[in-house]
Design a protein around this motif. Sequence first.
Motif, PDB file in Angstrom:
ATOM      1  N   GLY A 292       0.780  -1.233   0.000  1.00 13.50           N
ATOM      2  CA  GLY A 292       0.000   0.000   0.000  1.00 13.50           C
ATOM      3  C   GLY A 292       0.805   1.273   0.000  1.00 13.50           C
ATOM      4  O   GLY A 292       0.322   2.318   0.443  1.00 13.50           O
ATOM      5  N   ARG A 293       2.016   1.248  -0.541  1.00 12.48           N
ATOM      6  CA  ARG A 293       2.767   2.505  -0.644  1.00 12.48           C
ATOM      7  C   ARG A 293       2.212   3.401  -1.748  1.00 12.48           C
ATOM      8  O   ARG A 293       2.220   4.612  -1.645  1.00 12.48           O
ATOM      9  CB  ARG A 293       4.248   2.225  -0.937  1.00 12.48           C
ATOM     10  CG  ARG A 293       5.038   1.714   0.246  1.00 12.48           C
ATOM     11  CD  ARG A 293       6.519   1.818  -0.040  1.00 12.48           C
ATOM     12  NE  ARG A 293       7.324   1.089   0.925  1.00 12.48           N
ATOM     13  CZ  ARG A 293       8.648   1.122   0.966  1.00 12.48           C
ATOM     14  NH1 ARG A 293       9.318   1.842   0.083  1.00 12.48           N
ATOM     15  NH2 ARG A 293       9.307   0.433   1.870  1.00 12.48           N
ATOM     16  N   GLY A 294       1.735   2.798  -2.835  1.00 13.38           N
ATOM     17  CA  GLY A 294       1.367   3.558  -4.016  1.00 13.38           C
ATOM     18  C   GLY A 294      -0.032   4.136  -4.078  1.00 13.38           C
ATOM     19  O   GLY A 294      -0.268   5.070  -4.848  1.00 13.38           O
ATOM     20  N   PRO A 295      -1.003   3.630  -3.310  1.00 15.69           N
ATOM     21  CA  PRO A 295      -2.369   4.146  -3.433  1.00 15.69           C
ATOM     22  C   PRO A 295      -2.499   5.619  -3.063  1.00 15.69           C
ATOM     23  O   PRO A 295      -1.687   6.165  -2.314  1.00 15.69           O
ATOM     24  CB  PRO A 295      -3.161   3.272  -2.444  1.00 15.69           C
ATOM     25  CG  PRO A 295      -2.387   2.007  -2.365  1.00 15.69           C
ATOM     26  CD  PRO A 295      -0.954   2.438  -2.451  1.00 15.69           C
ATOM     27  N   LEU A 296      -3.556   6.231  -3.583  1.00 18.15           N
ATOM     28  CA  LEU A 296      -3.900   7.611  -3.213  1.00 18.15           C
ATOM     29  C   LEU A 296      -4.781   7.636  -1.974  1.00 18.15           C
ATOM     30  O   LEU A 296      -4.971   8.692  -1.376  1.00 18.15           O
ATOM     31  CB  LEU A 296      -4.647   8.291  -4.362  1.00 18.15           C
ATOM     32  CG  LEU A 296      -3.944   8.355  -5.715  1.00 18.15           C
ATOM     33  CD1 LEU A 296      -4.841   9.047  -6.739  1.00 18.15           C
ATOM     34  CD2 LEU A 296      -2.601   9.047  -5.594  1.00 18.15           C
ATOM     35  N   ALA A 297      -5.330   6.480  -1.613  1.00 18.45           N
ATOM     36  CA  ALA A 297      -6.261   6.420  -0.483  1.00 18.45           C
ATOM     37  C   ALA A 297      -6.006   5.161   0.330  1.00 18.45           C
ATOM     38  O   ALA A 297      -5.508   4.163  -0.172  1.00 18.45           O
ATOM     39  CB  ALA A 297      -7.705   6.429  -0.980  1.00 18.45           C
ATOM     40  N   GLY A 298      -6.380   5.254   1.609  1.00 18.58           N
ATOM     41  CA  GLY A 298      -6.275   4.100   2.477  1.00 18.58           C
ATOM     42  C   GLY A 298      -4.939   4.020   3.194  1.00 18.58           C
ATOM     43  O   GLY A 298      -3.998   4.741   2.877  1.00 18.58           O
ATOM     44  N   PRO A 299      -4.859   3.133   4.171  1.00 18.94           N
ATOM     45  CA  PRO A 299      -3.648   3.018   4.978  1.00 18.94           C
ATOM     46  C   PRO A 299      -2.541   2.278   4.242  1.00 18.94           C
ATOM     47  O   PRO A 299      -2.758   1.693   3.183  1.00 18.94           O
ATOM     48  CB  PRO A 299      -4.126   2.191   6.177  1.00 18.94           C
ATOM     49  CG  PRO A 299      -5.154   1.270   5.573  1.00 18.94           C
ATOM     50  CD  PRO A 299      -5.878   2.132   4.559  1.00 18.94           C
ATOM     51  N   VAL A 300      -1.349   2.317   4.823  1.00 19.18           N
ATOM     52  CA  VAL A 300      -0.292   1.397   4.432  1.00 19.18           C
ATOM     53  C   VAL A 300      -0.310   0.282   5.473  1.00 19.18           C
ATOM     54  O   VAL A 300      -0.509   0.533   6.663  1.00 19.18           O
ATOM     55  CB  VAL A 300       1.078   2.099   4.343  1.00 19.18           C
ATOM     56  CG1 VAL A 300       1.522   2.659   5.690  1.00 19.18           C
ATOM     57  CG2 VAL A 300       2.135   1.159   3.777  1.00 19.18           C
ATOM     58  N   THR A 301      -0.148  -0.941   5.015  1.00 20.26           N
ATOM     59  CA  THR A 301      -0.344  -2.111   5.870  1.00 20.26           C
ATOM     60  C   THR A 301       0.907  -2.964   5.887  1.00 20.26           C
ATOM     61  O   THR A 301       1.544  -3.173   4.846  1.00 20.26           O
ATOM     62  CB  THR A 301      -1.524  -2.946   5.348  1.00 20.26           C
ATOM     63  OG1 THR A 301      -2.697  -2.128   5.342  1.00 20.26           O
ATOM     64  CG2 THR A 301      -1.772  -4.173   6.213  1.00 20.26           C
ATOM     65  N   ALA A 302       1.278  -3.451   7.069  1.00 19.25           N
ATOM     66  CA  ALA A 302       2.422  -4.353   7.184  1.00 19.25           C
ATOM     67  C   ALA A 302       2.022  -5.582   7.975  1.00 19.25           C
ATOM     68  O   ALA A 302       1.122  -5.539   8.814  1.00 19.25           O
ATOM     69  CB  ALA A 302       3.599  -3.651   7.861  1.00 19.25           C
ATOM     70  N   ALA A 303       2.723  -6.661   7.705  1.00 17.78           N
ATOM     71  CA  ALA A 303       2.500  -7.906   8.438  1.00 17.78           C
ATOM     72  C   ALA A 303       3.833  -8.516   8.832  1.00 17.78           C
ATOM     73  O   ALA A 303       4.832  -8.382   8.113  1.00 17.78           O
ATOM     74  CB  ALA A 303       1.701  -8.893   7.594  1.00 17.78           C
ATOM     75  N   ALA A 304       3.830  -9.184   9.964  1.00 23.43           N
ATOM     76  CA  ALA A 304       4.958  -9.994  10.415  1.00 23.43           C
ATOM     77  C   ALA A 304       4.428 -11.406  10.625  1.00 23.43           C
ATOM     78  O   ALA A 304       3.383 -11.582  11.262  1.00 23.43           O
ATOM     79  CB  ALA A 304       5.560  -9.437  11.702  1.00 23.43           C
ATOM     80  N   VAL A 305       5.119 -12.389  10.094  1.00 22.50           N
ATOM     81  CA  VAL A 305       4.663 -13.775  10.165  1.00 22.50           C
ATOM     82  C   VAL A 305       5.802 -14.665  10.643  1.00 22.50           C
ATOM     83  O   VAL A 305       6.911 -14.612  10.094  1.00 22.50           O
ATOM     84  CB  VAL A 305       4.158 -14.280   8.796  1.00 22.50           C
ATOM     85  CG1 VAL A 305       3.822 -15.770   8.854  1.00 22.50           C
ATOM     86  CG2 VAL A 305       2.945 -13.475   8.351  1.00 22.50           C
ATOM     87  N   VAL A 306       5.509 -15.467  11.646  1.00 26.34           N
ATOM     88  CA  VAL A 306       6.446 -16.487  12.121  1.00 26.34           C
ATOM     89  C   VAL A 306       5.894 -17.840  11.696  1.00 26.34           C
ATOM     90  O   VAL A 306       4.868 -18.291  12.221  1.00 26.34           O
ATOM     91  CB  VAL A 306       6.631 -16.431  13.648  1.00 26.34           C
ATOM     92  CG1 VAL A 306       7.612 -17.520  14.107  1.00 26.34           C
ATOM     93  CG2 VAL A 306       7.129 -15.051  14.088  1.00 26.34           C
ATOM     94  N   LEU A 307       6.548 -18.467  10.735  1.00 27.28           N
ATOM     95  CA  LEU A 307       6.100 -19.771  10.255  1.00 27.28           C
ATOM     96  C   LEU A 307       6.569 -20.887  11.185  1.00 27.28           C
ATOM     97  O   LEU A 307       7.634 -20.791  11.805  1.00 27.28           O
ATOM     98  CB  LEU A 307       6.656 -20.040   8.854  1.00 27.28           C
ATOM     99  CG  LEU A 307       6.149 -19.179   7.699  1.00 27.28           C
ATOM    100  CD1 LEU A 307       6.919 -19.514   6.433  1.00 27.28           C
ATOM    101  CD2 LEU A 307       4.656 -19.385   7.478  1.00 27.28           C
ATOM    102  N   ASP A 308       5.774 -21.940  11.268  1.00 31.75           N
ATOM    103  CA  ASP A 308       6.191 -23.176  11.911  1.00 31.75           C
ATOM    104  C   ASP A 308       6.954 -23.983  10.866  1.00 31.75           C
ATOM    105  O   ASP A 308       6.363 -24.409   9.871  1.00 31.75           O
ATOM    106  CB  ASP A 308       4.962 -23.944  12.386  1.00 31.75           C
ATOM    107  CG  ASP A 308       5.300 -25.297  12.973  1.00 31.75           C
ATOM    108  OD1 ASP A 308       6.486 -25.697  12.953  1.00 31.75           O
ATOM    109  OD2 ASP A 308       4.373 -25.981  13.444  1.00 31.75           O
TER     110      ASP A 308
END
Length: 211
Positions: free
Chosen positions: A31-47
């Motif tokens: 979501g860096r490029g949109p003109l609207a809405g938040p920027v979203t990040a995720a962190a995932v720890v896989l088993d």
Amino acid sequence: MSRFMTHPDYSFEAAARALGATRIAGVDEVGRGPLAGPVTAAAVVLDPENIPEGLNDSKKLSAKRRDVLAKDIHRLAEVSIVHVSVAEIDEHNILRASHIAMERAVAGLSMAPDHLLIDGNMIPKGLTIQSQAVVKGDAKSLSIAAASIVAKTSRDALMMDLAQQFPGYGWETNAGYPSPKHKAALIELGVTPHHRRSFKPVHNILYQGKN
């Protein structure tokens, strides 16, 4: 196989484990490029003993496949997702806001990881954990690929909800990116509270009356 056709694997995670890491998180944003809405990040720890099959860069997957994989990731891995608001994007800048999102996503995990694999070529300054930046990491690391999938599906769902509240901009299909329909609607319908005022097309309409 050509290097342009590779799929993500567990080699970055295995290398970190060989050096003693036991809790490795992949981190990505969308979501860096949109003109609207938040920027979203995720962190995932896989088993490592129970990795969902078919993980890949979210951009290379269909929406239907992303949704299926996102459910598998939530079921089989530990996931933290954070949205950073338009107000914070405008206060800082989109790069710093995306890094803030990553920092908060890591902080949202139940236990601190001891190694981070971060998509891109920069490590956010607020992260003090041992970190490795991986360019095009969502196409190379399974953990980063998983983070890219849950970040995108979460943000897309949020933009679908916002599209119901603010119809006409096409957010249900363009997710806030500057598609022709979105840019035309900005002129016809005006700027909403969810538009990024620091982004030039929105700023111009607000302050200069230009597209």
